[in-house]
Design a protein around this motif. Structure first.
Motif, PDB file in Angstrom:
ATOM      1  N   MET A   1       0.850  -1.168   0.000  1.00 15.11           N
ATOM      2  CA  MET A   1       0.000   0.000   0.000  1.00 15.11           C
ATOM      3  C   MET A   1       0.894   1.229   0.000  1.00 15.11           C
ATOM      4  N   ASN A   2       0.639   2.173  -0.939  1.00 17.12           N
ATOM      5  CA  ASN A   2       1.480   3.367  -0.980  1.00 17.12           C
ATOM      6  C   ASN A   2       1.055   4.348   0.101  1.00 17.12           C
ATOM      7  N   GLY A   3       1.882   5.370   0.320  1.00 16.94           N
ATOM      8  CA  GLY A   3       1.654   6.324   1.402  1.00 16.94           C
ATOM      9  C   GLY A   3       0.351   7.085   1.266  1.00 16.94           C
ATOM     10  N   GLY A   4      -0.028   7.451   0.016  1.00 14.42           N
ATOM     11  CA  GLY A   4      -1.265   8.204  -0.206  1.00 14.42           C
ATOM     12  C   GLY A   4      -2.496   7.406   0.187  1.00 14.42           C
ATOM     13  N   ASN A   5      -2.518   6.147  -0.209  1.00 12.33           N
ATOM     14  CA  ASN A   5      -3.659   5.302   0.154  1.00 12.33           C
ATOM     15  C   ASN A   5      -3.717   5.045   1.649  1.00 12.33           C
ATOM     16  N   LYS A   6      -2.559   4.911   2.265  1.00 10.75           N
ATOM     17  CA  LYS A   6      -2.521   4.681   3.702  1.00 10.75           C
ATOM     18  C   LYS A   6      -3.088   5.883   4.448  1.00 10.75           C
ATOM     19  N   ILE A   7      -2.722   7.076   4.009  1.00 10.69           N
ATOM     20  CA  ILE A   7      -3.244   8.289   4.643  1.00 10.69           C
ATOM     21  C   ILE A   7      -4.746   8.398   4.423  1.00 10.69           C
ATOM     22  N   LYS A   8      -5.219   8.097   3.199  1.00 14.15           N
ATOM     23  CA  LYS A   8      -6.661   8.142   2.918  1.00 14.15           C
ATOM     24  C   LYS A   8      -7.410   7.155   3.814  1.00 14.15           C
ATOM     25  N   ASN A   9      -6.861   5.953   3.963  1.00 23.71           N
ATOM     26  CA  ASN A   9      -7.508   4.951   4.816  1.00 23.71           C
ATOM     27  C   ASN A   9      -7.545   5.397   6.269  1.00 23.71           C
ATOM     28  N   MET A  10      -6.477   5.999   6.752  1.00 24.29           N
ATOM     29  CA  MET A  10      -6.448   6.482   8.137  1.00 24.29           C
ATOM     30  C   MET A  10      -7.473   7.601   8.335  1.00 24.29           C
ATOM     31  N   ILE A  11      -7.562   8.520   7.352  1.00 23.14           N
ATOM     32  CA  ILE A  11      -8.556   9.599   7.443  1.00 23.14           C
ATOM     33  C   ILE A  11      -9.960   9.005   7.434  1.00 23.14           C
ATOM     34  N   TYR A  12     -10.180   8.040   6.552  1.00 20.29           N
ATOM     35  CA  TYR A  12     -11.479   7.379   6.470  1.00 20.29           C
ATOM     36  C   TYR A  12     -11.842   6.724   7.804  1.00 20.29           C
TER      37      TYR A  12
END
Length: 195
Positions: A1-12
């Motif tokens: 998982m790239n950093g952008g998706n990880k941040i989106k998932n954490m925000i979600y």
């Protein structure tokens, strides 16, 4: 998982946590739509809100959902774990009790030894007593009797007939019909052989 998706998932997850932490009736919706998210937040929700009836029911529903998925994947140990966690929260949850008995029966059946098969039959019988209108336990009893000796046609066919007289999914009903016909054919073949 790239950093952008990880941040989106954490925000979600944070947004979901915030929304569902503030709106307890949403637990039910979350337990159906996102059971994994609810279980992820379980400890913090219990710490903040205590063991409210609605929260406990929602967490139990989420565990049961994962347990049923594990049953479908034939991961009976994981299923037992989820259903056991449901029972820890609500001891009289019959869905969890039924599925624990069925999963334990399946594990014993898979071992295949004589004592294990008799124990599996006992588990299936206990499950049948919880939901008398379900045919699945009787189908599995028939399979276990067949695996025990394959010649006790009275017990095998009685189990299949009881299964057919009760509620079954279409797939399980078709499986029972095939198993029953195989038992009838085998009994006829043995009877013809000994004539």
């Amino acid at each position: 998982m790239n950093g952008g998706n990880k941040i989106k998932n954490m925000i979600y997850l944070f947004i979901l946590f915030f929304i569902y932490n503030c709106a307890s009736p949403a637990y039910q919706r979350l337990s159906v739509d996102e059971p994994g998210t609810l279980l992820f937040m379980k400890d913090s929700l219990l710490a903040k809100h205590g063991q409210t009836k609605l929260l406990l029911q929602s967490i139990v529903r989420a565990h049961n959902s994962f347990g049923i998925s594990a049953m479908e994947e034939k991961d009976y140990s994981a299923a037992i774990d989820h259903f056991s966690q449901s029972q820890e929260l609500i001891a009289n949850d019959t869905t969890a009790k039924y599925n624990i008995l069925m999963a334990e029966g399946h594990l014993l059946y898979e071992k295949g030894n004589k004592d294990g098969l008799w124990d599996a039959i006992e588990k299936y019988s206990q499950a049948a007593q919880l939901y008398k209108h379900f045919g699945e336990p009787y189908y599995h009893m028939g399979l276990a009797y067949r695996k025990l000796g394959n010649t006790d046609f009275d017990l095998i066919l009685e189990s299949y007939n009881k299964a057919m007289a009760r509620t079954l999914t279409d797939k399980t009903r078709a499986d029972v019909e095939v198993a029953k016909q195989e038992a009838v054919n085998r009994e006829k073949k043995l009877n013809d052989f000994w004539k």
